[in-house]
Design a protein around this motif. Structure first.
Motif, PDB file in Angstrom:
ATOM      1  N   GLY A   1      17.855 -34.024  -0.492  1.00 28.68           N
ATOM      2  CA  GLY A   1      16.556 -34.603  -0.825  1.00 28.68           C
ATOM      3  C   GLY A   1      15.957 -33.949  -2.053  1.00 28.68           C
ATOM      4  N   ASN A   2      16.106 -32.637  -2.128  1.00 25.68           N
ATOM      5  CA  ASN A   2      15.616 -31.898  -3.293  1.00 25.68           C
ATOM      6  C   ASN A   2      16.292 -32.406  -4.572  1.00 25.68           C
ATOM      7  N   GLU A   3      17.602 -32.584  -4.486  1.00 27.10           N
ATOM      8  CA  GLU A   3      18.354 -33.049  -5.653  1.00 27.10           C
ATOM      9  C   GLU A   3      17.948 -34.476  -6.036  1.00 27.10           C
ATOM     10  N   ALA A   4      17.713 -35.317  -5.038  1.00 23.89           N
ATOM     11  CA  ALA A   4      17.331 -36.709  -5.306  1.00 23.89           C
ATOM     12  C   ALA A   4      15.978 -36.791  -6.006  1.00 23.89           C
ATOM     13  N   VAL A   5      15.034 -35.973  -5.570  1.00 27.80           N
ATOM     14  CA  VAL A   5      13.700 -35.985  -6.189  1.00 27.80           C
ATOM     15  C   VAL A   5      13.785 -35.469  -7.622  1.00 27.80           C
ATOM     16  N   LEU A   6      14.523 -34.386  -7.787  1.00 22.76           N
ATOM     17  CA  LEU A   6      14.670 -33.792  -9.112  1.00 22.76           C
ATOM     18  C   LEU A   6      15.357 -34.758 -10.083  1.00 22.76           C
ATOM     19  N   ALA A   7      16.397 -35.447  -9.599  1.00 23.43           N
ATOM     20  CA  ALA A   7      17.127 -36.391 -10.452  1.00 23.43           C
ATOM     21  C   ALA A   7      16.228 -37.553 -10.854  1.00 23.43           C
TER      22      ALA A   7
ATOM     23  N   VAL B   1      -2.655 -25.002  -1.956  1.00 21.96           N
ATOM     24  CA  VAL B   1      -1.723 -24.720  -3.055  1.00 21.96           C
ATOM     25  C   VAL B   1      -0.388 -24.286  -2.460  1.00 21.96           C
ATOM     26  N   LEU B   2       0.716 -24.850  -2.964  1.00 24.09           N
ATOM     27  CA  LEU B   2       2.034 -24.525  -2.411  1.00 24.09           C
ATOM     28  C   LEU B   2       2.731 -23.453  -3.245  1.00 24.09           C
ATOM     29  N   SER B   3       3.419 -22.554  -2.564  1.00 26.47           N
ATOM     30  CA  SER B   3       4.246 -21.571  -3.269  1.00 26.47           C
ATOM     31  C   SER B   3       5.689 -22.055  -3.384  1.00 26.47           C
ATOM     32  N   ARG B   4       6.022 -23.114  -2.673  1.00 30.85           N
ATOM     33  CA  ARG B   4       7.379 -23.662  -2.663  1.00 30.85           C
ATOM     34  C   ARG B   4       7.280 -25.151  -2.364  1.00 30.85           C
ATOM     35  N   ALA B   5       8.062 -25.963  -3.039  1.00 25.85           N
ATOM     36  CA  ALA B   5       8.081 -27.397  -2.736  1.00 25.85           C
ATOM     37  C   ALA B   5       9.443 -27.975  -3.062  1.00 25.85           C
ATOM     38  N   ILE B   6       9.725 -29.114  -2.464  1.00 25.79           N
ATOM     39  CA  ILE B   6      10.957 -29.860  -2.726  1.00 25.79           C
ATOM     40  C   ILE B   6      10.790 -30.661  -4.020  1.00 25.79           C
ATOM     41  N   GLY B   7      11.816 -30.626  -4.882  1.00 25.17           N
ATOM     42  CA  GLY B   7      11.826 -31.490  -6.061  1.00 25.17           C
ATOM     43  C   GLY B   7      11.461 -30.808  -7.362  1.00 25.17           C
ATOM     44  N   LEU B   8      11.162 -29.519  -7.319  1.00 32.25           N
ATOM     45  CA  LEU B   8      10.701 -28.841  -8.532  1.00 32.25           C
ATOM     46  C   LEU B   8      11.778 -27.999  -9.195  1.00 32.25           C
ATOM     47  N   GLU B   9      12.696 -27.451  -8.396  1.00 37.70           N
ATOM     48  CA  GLU B   9      13.754 -26.587  -8.937  1.00 37.70           C
ATOM     49  C   GLU B   9      15.073 -26.914  -8.257  1.00 37.70           C
ATOM     50  N   PRO B  10      16.215 -26.730  -8.986  1.00 33.23           N
ATOM     51  CA  PRO B  10      17.516 -27.044  -8.383  1.00 33.23           C
ATOM     52  C   PRO B  10      17.813 -26.180  -7.154  1.00 33.23           C
ATOM     53  N   ASP B  11      17.406 -24.921  -7.185  1.00 34.31           N
ATOM     54  CA  ASP B  11      17.725 -24.017  -6.076  1.00 34.31           C
ATOM     55  C   ASP B  11      16.475 -23.717  -5.261  1.00 34.31           C
ATOM     56  N   VAL B  12      16.107 -24.645  -4.416  1.00 36.05           N
ATOM     57  CA  VAL B  12      14.916 -24.410  -3.602  1.00 36.05           C
ATOM     58  C   VAL B  12      15.316 -23.585  -2.379  1.00 36.05           C
ATOM     59  N   GLU B  13      14.441 -22.666  -2.001  1.00 40.41           N
ATOM     60  CA  GLU B  13      14.688 -21.858  -0.800  1.00 40.41           C
ATOM     61  C   GLU B  13      14.185 -22.629   0.418  1.00 40.41           C
TER      62      GLU B  13
END
Ligand code: CA
Length: 241
Positions: free
Chosen positions: A76-82, A158-170
């Protein structure tokens, strides 16, 4: 274990659009709370949840579902980023994802962001299973801030981490949490938790006859509190032995 599930999302009373999405399958549940404004947040949460929803096939064994869950969140992270890379208008969009696989009497959770999972056990009360990925949440975890202070904190969303912003999300992959007959599992976006306190959530979950009534009561309480944000709730009630 028999599981009764239901999910509801509502735009709320202030936001111009609903950027939340949810998954409410037989064994896979999830909430995504998109960010990015205009329609971007809506796209982000929808794209991020597609691989999670696709997990929920009748053929998949419990072990397969559990091991595939973090990979689905990563996909999902990769799909949002793409999508954001291909569409400049949606650059910077992101979303929370809190996803659960319920099988073999356990809840298996993977999450990024501040959409929460709770378990209500009769006689034991409400337990928050996830930790918010916000600076405020991290401060609570580090013992620098009381949960009571955090509840009304102005920068709480405010989020410190989210899906879709960086390739390597924790991605936080949590230890399995047991689910017994009578237990209620809630996944929700912060549109609920920002305006309905845990005590209210516990009461509404406990008083509901089933997941449909629980979702309706939680959304009604959010609307009664002004619903400044989109609100999404997914409830599972464990029945039988
Ligand atoms: Ca939200």
């Amino acid at each position: 274990m028999e599981l009764a599930v239901h999910g509801v999302t509502h735009q709320g009373l202030v936001r111009p659009a609903n950027e939340d999405h949810f998954v409410c399958g037989a064994r896979v549940l999830a909430v995504g709370d998109g960010l990015g404004g205009h329609v971007a947040g809506d796209v982000a949460s929808r794209l991020a949840l597609e691989p999670v929803a696709a997990l929920d096939t009748p053929e998949a064994t419990c072990a397969e579902l559990v091991s595939a869950l973090p990979d689905a969140v990563r996909a999902g992270n990769e799909a949002v980023l793409a999508d954001a890379t291909a569409n400049p208008a949606r650059r910077g969009m992101g979303t929370t994802v809190t996803a659960a696989v319920v099988c073999d009497g356990n809840v298996h959770l993977a999450h990024v962001g501040d959409s929460r999972a709770y378990r209500l056990r009769p006689g034991e009360g409400l337990r928050q299973l996830t930790m918010d990925h916000t600076p405020v949440g991290e401060a609570v975890r580090a013992g620098l801030l009381d949960p009571e202070e955090a509840a009304g904190h102005p920068s709480g969303s405010v989020l410190s981490r989210a899906i879709g912003l960086e390739p390597d999300v924790e991605i936080d992959v949590l230890e399995p949490v047991p689910l017994e007959p009578g237990d209620r599992l809630l996944l929700c976006s912060d549109g609920l938790t920002a305006v309905v306190a845990d005590a209210g959530i516990a009461r509404l979950l406990a008083d509901a006859d089933g997941p449909v009534q629980a979702c309706e009561a939680l959304v009604d309480a959010t609307l009664a509190a002004g619903a400044p944000d989109n609100v999404t709730v997914v409830v599972a009630v464990a029945a039988g032995g």
